[in-house]
Design a protein around this motif. Structure first.
Motif, PDB file in Angstrom:
ATOM      1  N   PHE A 144       0.791  -1.226   0.000  1.00  0.00           N
ATOM      2  CA  PHE A 144       0.000   0.000   0.000  1.00  0.00           C
ATOM      3  C   PHE A 144       0.831   1.287   0.000  1.00  0.00           C
ATOM      4  O   PHE A 144       0.266   2.375  -0.137  1.00  0.00           O
ATOM      5  N   ASN A 145       2.147   1.182   0.164  1.00  0.00           N
ATOM      6  CA  ASN A 145       2.976   2.389   0.290  1.00  0.00           C
ATOM      7  C   ASN A 145       4.273   2.246  -0.497  1.00  0.00           C
ATOM      8  O   ASN A 145       5.368   2.424   0.038  1.00  0.00           O
ATOM      9  N   LEU A 146       4.152   1.954  -1.789  1.00  0.00           N
ATOM     10  CA  LEU A 146       5.335   1.656  -2.598  1.00  0.00           C
ATOM     11  C   LEU A 146       6.304   2.837  -2.680  1.00  0.00           C
ATOM     12  O   LEU A 146       7.524   2.648  -2.650  1.00  0.00           O
ATOM     13  N   VAL A 147       5.776   4.044  -2.790  1.00  0.00           N
ATOM     14  CA  VAL A 147       6.655   5.215  -2.930  1.00  0.00           C
ATOM     15  C   VAL A 147       7.473   5.427  -1.660  1.00  0.00           C
ATOM     16  O   VAL A 147       8.702   5.581  -1.701  1.00  0.00           O
ATOM     17  N   ILE A 148       6.797   5.402  -0.520  1.00  0.00           N
ATOM     18  CA  ILE A 148       7.514   5.600   0.744  1.00  0.00           C
ATOM     19  C   ILE A 148       8.453   4.436   1.005  1.00  0.00           C
ATOM     20  O   ILE A 148       9.557   4.620   1.531  1.00  0.00           O
ATOM     21  N   ALA A 149       8.052   3.234   0.616  1.00  0.00           N
ATOM     22  CA  ALA A 149       8.944   2.081   0.739  1.00  0.00           C
ATOM     23  C   ALA A 149      10.218   2.312  -0.068  1.00  0.00           C
ATOM     24  O   ALA A 149      11.326   1.985   0.387  1.00  0.00           O
ATOM     25  N   GLY A 150      10.072   2.890  -1.254  1.00  0.00           N
ATOM     26  CA  GLY A 150      11.245   3.174  -2.072  1.00  0.00           C
ATOM     27  C   GLY A 150      12.178   4.175  -1.412  1.00  0.00           C
ATOM     28  O   GLY A 150      13.409   4.011  -1.452  1.00  0.00           O
ATOM     29  N   VAL A 151      11.612   5.205  -0.787  1.00  0.00           N
ATOM     30  CA  VAL A 151      12.435   6.197  -0.080  1.00  0.00           C
ATOM     31  C   VAL A 151      13.136   5.540   1.108  1.00  0.00           C
ATOM     32  O   VAL A 151      14.318   5.794   1.375  1.00  0.00           O
ATOM     33  N   PHE A 152      12.418   4.663   1.810  1.00  0.00           N
ATOM     34  CA  PHE A 152      13.006   3.944   2.945  1.00  0.00           C
ATOM     35  C   PHE A 152      14.200   3.099   2.485  1.00  0.00           C
ATOM     36  O   PHE A 152      15.279   3.129   3.095  1.00  0.00           O
ATOM     37  N   VAL A 153      14.019   2.372   1.378  1.00  0.00           N
ATOM     38  CA  VAL A 153      15.107   1.549   0.847  1.00  0.00           C
ATOM     39  C   VAL A 153      16.289   2.430   0.445  1.00  0.00           C
ATOM     40  O   VAL A 153      17.458   2.060   0.652  1.00  0.00           O
ATOM     41  N   LEU A 154      16.002   3.596  -0.096  1.00  0.00           N
ATOM     42  CA  LEU A 154      17.074   4.528  -0.487  1.00  0.00           C
ATOM     43  C   LEU A 154      17.889   4.941   0.738  1.00  0.00           C
ATOM     44  O   LEU A 154      19.130   4.945   0.690  1.00  0.00           O
ATOM     45  N   PHE A 155      17.211   5.282   1.832  1.00  0.00           N
ATOM     46  CA  PHE A 155      17.919   5.646   3.068  1.00  0.00           C
ATOM     47  C   PHE A 155      18.791   4.485   3.562  1.00  0.00           C
ATOM     48  O   PHE A 155      19.942   4.680   3.969  1.00  0.00           O
ATOM     49  N   MET A 156      18.241   3.281   3.513  1.00  0.00           N
ATOM     50  CA  MET A 156      18.993   2.106   3.960  1.00  0.00           C
ATOM     51  C   MET A 156      20.208   1.882   3.064  1.00  0.00           C
ATOM     52  O   MET A 156      21.300   1.533   3.543  1.00  0.00           O
ATOM     53  N   ALA A 157      20.047   2.113   1.761  1.00  0.00           N
ATOM     54  CA  ALA A 157      21.156   1.921   0.821  1.00  0.00           C
ATOM     55  C   ALA A 157      22.270   2.929   1.067  1.00  0.00           C
ATOM     56  O   ALA A 157      23.461   2.581   1.017  1.00  0.00           O
TER      57      ALA A 157
END
Length: 454
Positions: free
Chosen positions: A416-429
């Motif tokens: 339900f939150n693909l965009v925010i998930a992408g930002v989260f993954v970016l921070f982790m990366a």
């Protein structure tokens, strides 16, 4: 350079930190869940999440008492899975604790705006950061005493709220359009139960932050279990009570997308000019302040622990003359203030800034919960000799329930939150890239037996 925190906190202080970290979640944020699931759908979500948290805390307490470290989940995961495991848990915890405060600060601004309509909520949020960063820098004992006072007041205020709206409570109000979640990505209305997960988690988010005060706890093997267990029971009762009473006070749809649902719910029962309403706004601020203040303590200890272990620049582990990690406190504040003033500049999935910050914080929390439960199972296997003054009851079933529900929550949030998930993954990366480039920094960091397990 001094990098050792002093043990000064007792059971009551730790209970106040555990409950205080979370209690703003009873005042705002959760009602966004009504907008996607309806009252009845969101009640189902909340009961599932409450089950997850109860099982999680009973299991997490074993880790906290066995490894009383300021890094909390970072320390447990590094001990269980090595440096990369520590990085995943540490970064996830940082994201949780750095992105929750801007949401709370904006709610503080919204509450103050009720009383002072000319006050810009963002300016009030900025002022809150300045005041409570300063208080945290002045010493953990002072900060903990303040946390105790405002937490007790916040709990009492929630009980007063439930008592005042009780005469206007109606079951028919609560159940009207109670499954009105609408469709999500073409799925039927019941999918709102899963879409509402981040807002149910907001009821309990950050209770695990008390683990980051473990190095500053007196006799942590005795005080932490008492604080955690009494804390989760306190929060479950308050969450269910507040949600049900607010939903039955009137037209709940008017409360589902605002930052001050409790004053507005009370207004439906007692009117805009009632003394009860104004009291709720003023004393209700204590709930927001308790969480805001407590999470600043939490994020600063996570920055501190990661820096001390060489995962972040060592300067963040420097302590002030008050024996507090002042640089870590200030860094988290700068990030939070930047997030507050980014409202309108960045749009994530069409959400309000508050809802987006809550969702980002919840992504960090869920990843950390999964890592913590995996660490519990792993340490039981590879370190059976570890001193465990508190053992998870019902092992392995209870931690398994927490782990499975956390994975379900993560999958639903990704859907339900693909965009925010992408930002989260970016921070982790970004965190991983820094980690990969600074191995020498970790090698030269002071040896920590709690992390190494020697």
């Amino acid at each position: 350079m001094t990098t050792q925190l002093k043990p000064t906190l007792g059971t009551v202080h730790l209970w106040a930190i555990a409950v205080g970290l979370v209690i703003s979640g009873e005042y705002f944020g959760w009602s966004y869940g009504w907008g996607v699931a309806g009252t009845l759908g969101f009640l189902v979500t909340t009961l599932l999440v409450a089950t997850m948290y109860t099982c999680f805390i009973f299991s997490f307490t074993e880790l906290t008492t066995a490894i009383p470290h300021a890094g909390g989940p970072f320390a447990y995961s590094r001990r269980a899975f090595g440096e990369t495991g520590g990085l995943i848990a540490g970064m996830a915890t940082l994201i949780e604790f750095v992105f929750a405060p801007p949401a709370i600060a904006l709610a503080i601004g919204a509450y103050l705006n009720v009383q002072f309509p000319d006050l810009n909520p963002k300016v009030a949020a900025f002022g809150a950061y300045i005041v409570f960063m300063a208080l945290n820098i002045l010493g953990v004992k002072l900060a903990a005493m303040f946390e105790l006072v405002v937490t007790v007041l916040a709990v009492l205020e929630l009980l007063v709220f439930m008592g005042v709206v009780a005469p206007g409570f109606s079951v028919s109000n609560f159940v009207l359009n109670g499954w009105a979640g609408g469709e999500h990505f073409g799925l039927p209305a019941f999918s709102g139960i899963f879409a509402a997960i981040p807002f149910a988690i907001w009821f309990f988010l950050a209770i695990e932050g008390a683990a980051m005060a473990a190095e500053e706890a007196k006799d942590p093997k005795r005080t932490i279990p008492k604080a955690y267990i009494s804390g989760i029971l306190t929060l479950v009762v308050l969450a269910i009570g507040v949600m049900v009473m607010a939903g039955g006070a009137g037209d709940w749809s008017k409360l589902s997308n605002i930052n001050d649902p409790l004053p507005q719910a009370m207004k439906m029962v007692v009117g805009e000019h009632s003394g009860w309403m104004h009291m709720l706004v003023w004393i209700g601020l204590f709930g927001l302040v308790a969480s805001f203040h407590g999470i600043i303590l939490g994020y600063s200890r996570q920055f501190f622990a990661l820096a001390r272990a060489g995962y972040l620049p060592s300067g963040l582990a420097k302590l002030s003359r008050f024996q507090t990690p002042h640089r870590a406190i200030l860094l988290g504040g700068v990030i939070g203030i930047a997030a507050i003033f980014s409202d309108g500049l960045i749009n994530l999935q069409g959400m309000s800034l508050t809802a987006a910050m809550i969702t980002m914080a919840v992504f960090g929390a869920i990843v950390m919960y999964i890592m913590s439960m995996l660490s519990l199972f792993r340490l039981r296997k590879i370190a059976p000799e570890m001193a465990r003054s508190f053992r998870a009851p019902g092992y392995p079933l209870v931690p398994a329930i927490a782990l499975v529900l956390a994975v379900v929550c993560l999958l639903a949030m990704l859907w339900f939150n693909l965009v925010i998930a992408g930002v989260f993954v970016l921070f982790m990366a970004v965190g991983y890239l820094y980690f990969a480039a600074t191995k020498v920094q970790r090698t030269s960091a002071p040896k920590d037996l709690m992390l190494e397990g020697e």
